[in-house]
Design an enzyme around this catalytic site. Structure first.
Site, mmCIF file in Angstrom:
data_model
loop_
_atom_site.group_PDB
_atom_site.id
_atom_site.type_symbol
_atom_site.label_atom_id
_atom_site.label_comp_id
_atom_site.label_asym_id
_atom_site.label_seq_id
_atom_site.Cartn_x
_atom_site.Cartn_y
_atom_site.Cartn_z
ATOM 1 N N HIS A 324 0.821 -1.218 0.000
ATOM 2 C CA HIS A 324 0.000 0.000 0.000
ATOM 3 C C HIS A 324 0.853 1.266 0.000
ATOM 4 O O HIS A 324 2.083 1.229 0.185
ATOM 5 C CB HIS A 324 -0.941 0.007 1.207
ATOM 6 N N CYS A 342 3.517 -4.697 6.598
ATOM 7 C CA CYS A 342 3.093 -4.416 5.223
ATOM 8 C C CYS A 342 4.273 -3.973 4.376
ATOM 9 O O CYS A 342 5.340 -3.625 4.882
ATOM 10 C CB CYS A 342 2.010 -3.341 5.219
#
Length: 416
Positions: A324, A342
């Site tokens: 992301h 992440c």
């Protein structure tokens, strides 16, 4: 060339319901050549173990028997086919005086039985009868996944059963009834995740720019005592480009490869010590333009707690691992790992990645100090099992030599 699917052979017994005459006795042809005659109606020369015309459906748990009356009539062939096009297996005695089914009959279907005979002069006879079988008391439904659509080459096929199946022979039977079709040769296998869930994947990724379909041939088939298969909705997926993404946690780079060509290399940051990103192959689960990410949803609190608006989020695990946009860590991207697991990149790079990635594409993480991706339970980690381990999860293929079994050979044949 299109190859017909394998048909289940299923047992019968018969409370035969309706009978259809097969025509008049022979006319024409030479008197000394009985084979040139039209088959006569052999209805009076054969007997079924349950009389036809009873008005009742047949019990699928009883075998079907056909017997010739007297020494002057011999049964030459019996063909029993259900409404799904599946043939009923049977055995004819050496004398031709008796035929009986040798495998279970399907429940809740319609059967057509054609019996061929010959008399002592060699003249052919024929009789066709039809009957229904009683519906199953308990059914096994199969729901295939994912939803229909276009996917990447790493997307596994899933099959969720409505009832648990534990018996080894029953599991093998279920596998045989779940049919995969592709337009070109693909070697693959089902793998039992647990008593109610199976995954299918090829030995290698699906061929790019192709399709794959899956259907169940288990309707009416006896799986276990009092459990029969039911009709299931088939599934067809379109397969897009071969997209393989490699994130090197030590080099802090993400390499995007499409159809064998590297088209982008992006500086990234991955999980810091204590929150290291999982190594291994993951499959894209979905994309969300906006996600509000909070630490407490994944058990992170205290000084590590976060509550951030996140854009261009591509999900790769159910536990919350994404690729992301992370504008707050641009200074670390390409240099150090500072995330909570992440893969973060600039907003511009994340937008590009978001537009070019598809559900089912492959995302692989290497050189992380984190744990390995689980094969099941946290997304699709199916590709982290080598082919032998995957094959051993099949009750049809376990213990057989790769590429040599009848199942392997059948699955290598394409359908066009």
């Amino acid at each position: 060339m299109k190859h017909s699917p394998r048909h289940w052979t299923v047992l019968s017994c018969s409370l035969l319901v309706a009978s259809l005459g097969a025509g008049a006795t022979a006319c024409g042809g030479s008197a000394d050549n009985p084979l040139s005659a039209r088959p006569y109606d052999a209805g009076k020369q054969i007997v079924f173990n349950q009389p036809p015309g009873s008005g009742r459906a047949a019990d699928p748990d009883k075998p079907l028997e056909v017997t010739a009356k007297g020494a002057e009539t011999r049964i030459t062939d019996v063909t029993a086919v259900d409404s799904q096009g599946r043939r009923l297996a049977g055995e004819l005695s050496a004398k031709g005086d008796r035929w009986h089914s040798t495998s279970p009959m399907a429940a809740g279907v319609h059967y057509t039985v054609t019996v061929s005979t010959e008399n002592q002069d060699g003249a052919p006879g024929q009789r066709t009868l039809a009957f229904d079988t009683t519906p199953a008391k308990k059914v096994l439904k199969v729901e295939f996944g994912p939803d229909e659509g276009k996917y990447g080459v790493g997307q596994p096929i899933t099959a969720e059963l409505s009832e648990p199946v534990k018996d080894k022979a029953a599991r093998a039977l279920v596998e045989r009834g779940l049919v995969i079709d592709t337009p070109e040769p693909v070697e693959g296998a089902w793998h039992w995740v647990d008593d109610k869930n199976l995954h299918f994947r090829p030995k290698d990724y699906w061929p790019a720019h192709s399709w794959v379909s899956v259907r169940s041939n288990l309707e009416g088939v006896k799986i276990e005592d009092d459990l029969h298969g039911s009709a299931s909705k088939p599934l067809r997926l379109e397969i897009g480009d071969r997209v393989e993404v490699t994130t090197d946690a030590a080099a802090h780079t993400l390499t995007f490869e499409r159809n064998g060509e590297v088209i982008n290399t992006i500086p990234v940051t991955t999980g810091k010590p204590g929150f290291s990103t999982r190594n291994g192959v993951k499959v894209v689960l979905g994309k969300q333009y906006f996600v509000q990410m909070r630490g407490d949803t994944v058990g992170i609190g205290g000084s590590e707690y976060y509550n951030l608006p996140v854009y261009y989020a591509t999900r790769v695990t159910w536990s919350g691992e994404y690729v992301h946009a992370a504008p707050w860590s641009v200074g670390s991207q390409g240099y150090e790992n500072v995330s909570h697991g992440c893969t973060g990149m600039s907003t511009a790079n994340a937008a590009w990645f978001y537009e070019n990635i598809t559900e089912g594409d492959v995302v692989r993480v290497i050189n992380s100090i984190g744990e390995d991706m689980e094969p099941f339970g946290n997304g699709f980690g199916d590709w982290n099992l080598d082919w032998k381990e995957w094959r051993d999860g099949s009750y049809l293929l376990k213990g057989t030599q790769e590429g040599r079994s009848a199942v392997d050979q059948a699955r290598l044949r394409p359908t066009v």
